[in-house]
Design a protein around this motif. Structure first.
Motif, PDB file in Angstrom:
ATOM      1  N   PHE A   1       0.852  -1.197   0.000  1.00 58.76           N
ATOM      2  CA  PHE A   1       0.000   0.000   0.000  1.00 58.76           C
ATOM      3  C   PHE A   1       0.887   1.247   0.000  1.00 58.76           C
ATOM      4  CE2 PHE A   1      -3.639   2.598   0.547  1.00 58.76           C
ATOM      5  CZ  PHE A   1      -3.322   3.593   1.458  1.00 58.76           C
ATOM      6  N   ILE A   2       0.686   2.082  -1.002  1.00 62.14           N
ATOM      7  CA  ILE A   2       1.469   3.309  -1.126  1.00 62.14           C
ATOM      8  C   ILE A   2       0.515   4.490  -1.018  1.00 62.14           C
ATOM      9  CG2 ILE A   2       2.957   4.659  -2.673  1.00 62.14           C
ATOM     10  CD1 ILE A   2       4.363   2.132  -2.331  1.00 62.14           C
TER      11      ILE A   2
ATOM     12  N   VAL B   1      -4.859   3.017   5.120  1.00 62.23           N
ATOM     13  CA  VAL B   1      -3.599   2.376   5.539  1.00 62.23           C
ATOM     14  C   VAL B   1      -3.876   1.338   6.633  1.00 62.23           C
ATOM     15  CG1 VAL B   1      -3.098   4.315   7.138  1.00 62.23           C
ATOM     16  CG2 VAL B   1      -1.242   2.799   6.365  1.00 62.23           C
ATOM     17  N   ASN B   2      -4.795   1.646   7.516  1.00 65.77           N
ATOM     18  CA  ASN B   2      -5.129   0.684   8.590  1.00 65.77           C
ATOM     19  C   ASN B   2      -5.813  -0.550   8.013  1.00 65.77           C
ATOM     20  OD1 ASN B   2      -5.687   3.726   9.643  1.00 65.77           O
ATOM     21  ND2 ASN B   2      -4.593   2.535  11.192  1.00 65.77           N
TER      22      ASN B   2
ATOM     23  N   ALA C   1      -5.412  -1.665   5.023  1.00 66.81           N
ATOM     24  CA  ALA C   1      -4.383  -2.419   4.276  1.00 66.81           C
ATOM     25  C   ALA C   1      -3.536  -3.247   5.232  1.00 66.81           C
ATOM     26  CB  ALA C   1      -3.507  -1.450   3.480  1.00 66.81           C
ATOM     27  N   ARG C   2      -3.197  -2.679   6.375  1.00 67.42           N
ATOM     28  CA  ARG C   2      -2.362  -3.432   7.332  1.00 67.42           C
ATOM     29  C   ARG C   2      -3.105  -4.649   7.858  1.00 67.42           C
ATOM     30  NH1 ARG C   2       1.923   0.156  10.518  1.00 67.42           N
ATOM     31  NH2 ARG C   2       2.243  -1.917  11.414  1.00 67.42           N
TER      32      ARG C   2
ATOM     33  N   ALA D   1      -0.529  -5.783   4.643  1.00 62.82           N
ATOM     34  CA  ALA D   1       0.214  -4.969   3.664  1.00 62.82           C
ATOM     35  C   ALA D   1       1.470  -4.365   4.276  1.00 62.82           C
ATOM     36  CB  ALA D   1      -0.669  -3.836   3.142  1.00 62.82           C
ATOM     37  N   HIS D   2       2.484  -4.206   3.418  1.00 59.02           N
ATOM     38  CA  HIS D   2       3.598  -3.321   3.725  1.00 59.02           C
ATOM     39  C   HIS D   2       3.148  -1.936   3.276  1.00 59.02           C
ATOM     40  CE1 HIS D   2       7.601  -1.897   4.486  1.00 59.02           C
ATOM     41  NE2 HIS D   2       7.775  -1.507   3.244  1.00 59.02           N
ATOM     42  N   THR D   3       3.345  -0.933   4.127  1.00 55.88           N
ATOM     43  CA  THR D   3       2.752   0.384   3.827  1.00 55.88           C
ATOM     44  C   THR D   3       3.829   1.453   3.782  1.00 55.88           C
ATOM     45  OG1 THR D   3       2.379   0.762   6.187  1.00 55.88           O
ATOM     46  CG2 THR D   3       0.579  -0.254   4.938  1.00 55.88           C
TER      47      THR D   3
ATOM     48  N   GLN E   1       1.034   5.388  11.059  1.00 54.94           N
ATOM     49  CA  GLN E   1       0.437   4.112  10.639  1.00 54.94           C
ATOM     50  C   GLN E   1       1.229   3.427   9.529  1.00 54.94           C
ATOM     51  OE1 GLN E   1      -2.182   3.056  12.444  1.00 54.94           O
ATOM     52  NE2 GLN E   1      -1.746   4.972  13.541  1.00 54.94           N
ATOM     53  N   PHE E   2       2.221   4.134   8.997  1.00 56.23           N
ATOM     54  CA  PHE E   2       2.972   3.568   7.865  1.00 56.23           C
ATOM     55  C   PHE E   2       4.259   2.895   8.352  1.00 56.23           C
ATOM     56  CE2 PHE E   2       0.645   5.094   4.175  1.00 56.23           C
ATOM     57  CZ  PHE E   2      -0.139   6.104   4.722  1.00 56.23           C
ATOM     58  N   HIS E   3       4.655   1.818   7.695  1.00 56.37           N
ATOM     59  CA  HIS E   3       5.939   1.185   8.021  1.00 56.37           C
ATOM     60  C   HIS E   3       7.097   2.104   7.625  1.00 56.37           C
ATOM     61  CE1 HIS E   3       3.293  -2.460   7.585  1.00 56.37           C
ATOM     62  NE2 HIS E   3       3.931  -2.750   8.703  1.00 56.37           N
TER      63      HIS E   3
END
Ligand code: BV8
Length: 248
Positions: free
Chosen positions: A189-190, A205-206, A208-209, A213-215, A228-230
Motif C-alpha cells: 500500500f502506497i 492504511v489501517n 491495508a495493514r 500490507a507493507h505500507t 500508521q505507515f511502516h
C-alpha cells in the motif's frame, strides 16, 4: 536509489494519492493556505451540502475556478510514473485518488477510482439522472438548472459530482478497493501526496495493514496518519515516484 521498492510477481499494489501529487502540476493543495481557506471561506464549509444549500453560486464559483484551472495544467512525472507502474502490473495495480482534477486519467491511468468525485462531472441535486461529463466553466453567480427536471416542469439545480464533507463516498468505490485488498496474495500500500487528514481515505492504511500490507508514505511533510505507515519517504512525488519501483 536507496528508496527503491522491489515488486515481486505475487505482489499487488494499491496506491492512494492526494492533492500533493498534483502540486507539481501547479494545482494548489487542499490546505495550501495553513488555515485551509478559500476566499475567506473554510473549505469544509464550501465543499459541503450545507454550503451548497446556503449559497449555490458561491460553491459553483469555487468549483468552476478549479475546473478552469485544472484544464490549463498537465500531468507531472508523478502521474506518469503511476501510469507506467499500472502498465507493468495490469490488474495487480489499483489507484484510488482523492483528487478531483482528472490528471491521473489524462496521464493515461485506467485503473483509477476517483473516490471524491471529479471536477469534470456534474449531476442534478434533485433528480436521479446519472452524473454526466461537464467541462463548462459557469459564469460567476450562475447556478445551472437541470434540463431533465425542466422537461418535467420541475425545478432542479445542478451540482458538482464531488463527494463533499459529510457525504458518503460511493459504496461501489469502497467495495472495489476493499475487494482488491482482500484478493491480493501479497499487498503493498502506497500513499502519496496526502496529509492523511480526511476520512475514510486516511484510514485505508489501517485497512491495508489488516490484510498484511507493507505500507509506504511518500509525502513532502509529516502526515496526520504518518505513524500508521511502516515507512515514510520524505520528498516530492514527482521526483520520488519515477525512481521508486523495480518490478521483478
Ligand atoms: C464521510 C472533495 C461519513 C472536495 C474532499 C472520522 C471518520 C470518518 C469521517 C470523519 C471522521 N472525522 C471527520 C469526518 C468527516 C470528514 C473528515 O474526514 N473531515 C476531516 C476534515 C477531519 N469526512 C467526510 O466528511 C467524508 N465523508 O465521512 O461520510 C458519513 C457517514 C454517514 C452518513 C453521511 C456521511 C467525505 C470526505 C471527502 C471530502 N471531500 N474532496 C473537493 O476536493 O473540493 S476531501 C479533500 O481533502 C480533497 O479530496 C483532498 O484531496 C482531500 C484530502 O486532502 P489531501 O489530498 O491530503 O490534501 P492536503 O492539502 O490536505 O495534503 C496534501 C499533502 O501533500 C500535504 O501533506 C503536503 O505535505 C503534501 N505535498 C505537497 N506537495 C507535495 C506533497 N507531497 C509530495 N510531493 C509534493 N510535490
Amino acid at each position: 536509489m536507496s528508496d527503491r521498492i522491489e515488486i515481486d510477481s505475487d505482489t499487488w499494489v494499491l496506491v492512494l494519492t492526494g492533492a500533493g501529487v498534483s502540486a507539481e502540476s501547479g494545482i494548489p493543495t487542499f490546505r495550501a493556505s495553513p488555515d485551509g481557506l478559500w476566499e475567506n471561506h473554510k473549505i469544509e464549509d464550501v465543499a459541503s451540502p450545507e454550503g451548497f444549500a446556503a449559497d449555490p453560486s458561491l460553491v459553483w464559483r469555487f468549483y468552476s475556478e478549479r475546473r478552469a484551472k485544472a484544464k490549463t495544467v498537465d500531468p507531472n512525472p508523478g502521474h506518469h510514473a503511476l501510469r507506467a507502474l499500472e502498465e507493468k502490473l495490469g490488474d495487480r495495480f489499483l489507484l484510488a485518488t482523492q483528487n478531483v482534477d482528472g490528471l491521473h486519467g489524462r496521464a493515461g491511468s485506467k485503473r483509477v477510482v476517483e473516490i471524491h468525485g471529479s471536477l469534470f462531472k456534474t449531476r442534478c441535486a434533485f433528480c436521479e439522472r446519472d452524473p454526466f461529463d461537464d467541462d463548462v466553466v459557469y459564469a460567476d453567480n450562475e447556478v445551472p438548472g437541470c434540463g431533465s427536471c425542466a422537461e418535467r416542469g420541475e425545478f432542479g439545480v445542478l451540482r458538482p459530482h464531488i463527494v463533499w464533507f459529510g457525504e458518503m463516498l460511493d459504496p461501489r468505490d469502497l467495495h472495489r478497493i476493499s475487494r482488491f485488498m482482500s484478493n491480493a496474495p501479497k499487498l503493498l500500500f502506497i500513499a502519496a501526496g496526502t496529509s492523511g487528514a480526511v476520512y475514510p481515505a486516511a484510514g485505508f492504511v489501517n485497512n491495508a495493514r489488516r490484510f498484511g500490507a507493507h505500507t509506504v508514505l511518500i509525502n513532502a511533510d509529516p502526515a496526520d496518519n504518518g505513524s500508521q505507515f511502516h515507512r515514510w519517504i520524505q520528498g516530492k512525488s514527482g521526483s520520488v515516484l519515477p525512481e521508486l519501483f523495480h518490478v521483478r
